[in-house]
Design a protein around this motif. Sequence first.
Motif, PDB file in Angstrom:
ATOM      1  N   GLU A  24       0.805  -1.222   0.000  1.00  0.00           N
ATOM      2  CA  GLU A  24       0.000   0.000   0.000  1.00  0.00           C
ATOM      3  C   GLU A  24       0.841   1.276   0.000  1.00  0.00           C
ATOM      4  OE1 GLU A  24      -4.010  -1.733   2.166  1.00  0.00           O
ATOM      5  OE2 GLU A  24      -2.540  -0.665   3.401  1.00  0.00           O
ATOM      6  N   LEU A  50      -4.256   7.934  -0.148  1.00  0.00           N
ATOM      7  CA  LEU A  50      -5.046   7.160   0.808  1.00  0.00           C
ATOM      8  C   LEU A  50      -4.372   5.829   1.121  1.00  0.00           C
ATOM      9  CD1 LEU A  50      -8.586   7.777  -0.715  1.00  0.00           C
ATOM     10  CD2 LEU A  50      -7.631   8.826   1.342  1.00  0.00           C
ATOM     11  N   ASN A  53      -1.278   6.253   3.367  1.00  0.00           N
ATOM     12  CA  ASN A  53      -1.670   6.426   4.761  1.00  0.00           C
ATOM     13  C   ASN A  53      -2.138   5.097   5.361  1.00  0.00           C
ATOM     14  OD1 ASN A  53      -2.222   8.155   7.060  1.00  0.00           O
ATOM     15  ND2 ASN A  53      -4.378   7.822   6.595  1.00  0.00           N
ATOM     16  N   GLN A  54      -2.963   4.372   4.645  1.00  0.00           N
ATOM     17  CA  GLN A  54      -3.487   3.088   5.126  1.00  0.00           C
ATOM     18  C   GLN A  54      -2.361   2.094   5.369  1.00  0.00           C
ATOM     19  OE1 GLN A  54      -6.616   2.424   6.032  1.00  0.00           O
ATOM     20  NE2 GLN A  54      -5.969   0.399   6.670  1.00  0.00           N
ATOM     21  N   TYR A  57      -0.860   2.533   8.741  1.00  0.00           N
ATOM     22  CA  TYR A  57      -1.675   1.959   9.813  1.00  0.00           C
ATOM     23  C   TYR A  57      -1.309   0.481   9.995  1.00  0.00           C
ATOM     24  CZ  TYR A  57      -4.861   5.884  10.507  1.00  0.00           C
ATOM     25  OH  TYR A  57      -5.396   7.098  10.831  1.00  0.00           O
ATOM     26  N   ASN A  58      -1.184  -0.233   8.893  1.00  0.00           N
ATOM     27  CA  ASN A  58      -0.816  -1.644   8.964  1.00  0.00           C
ATOM     28  C   ASN A  58       0.573  -1.829   9.560  1.00  0.00           C
ATOM     29  OD1 ASN A  58      -3.027  -3.303   7.755  1.00  0.00           O
ATOM     30  ND2 ASN A  58      -2.777  -1.794   6.144  1.00  0.00           N
ATOM     31  N   ALA A  94     -10.016  -4.865  11.799  1.00  0.00           N
ATOM     32  CA  ALA A  94      -9.928  -4.337  10.431  1.00  0.00           C
ATOM     33  C   ALA A  94     -10.370  -5.389   9.413  1.00  0.00           C
ATOM     34  CB  ALA A  94      -8.505  -3.871  10.138  1.00  0.00           C
TER      35      ALA A  94
END
Length: 128
Positions: A24, A50, A53-54, A57-58, A94
């Motif tokens: 990502e 997007l 950024n995602q 998070y992972n 998630a």
Amino acid sequence: MLLILGSVFAGLAALIHVYIFVLESVRWTHPSTRRVFGTTAEAAEVTRPLAFNQGFYNLFLAILAVIGIVIALAGSAGVGIALMLAGTGSMLAAALVLILSDRGKARAAAVQGLFPLIAVVLLVVALI
């Protein structure tokens, strides 16, 4: 023994989430990554910020789980388990959001959520 097994599955979950981070945040617009996510070159370019950024998070969830593993194996089992549960529980949540939002993503949700699910169950049982 359950702590060790839970730590192994938390580690496997972390590895998968680092891989997702790479897809990502690093390789989002590459053709092979677009095939994995089923997106076009144009859509990948538009959604790049997007996805970037995602991906982080992972990565942060993976780091949380790994820090928990290290702390648990260093002798602070309670703190380590709490951190591993925070990381793997969030990963599992998630995956549930993914499958509930789009049934067509069942395979991706299973890949994303299976190891965290196993880790959560083992770690909770280890606490009992």
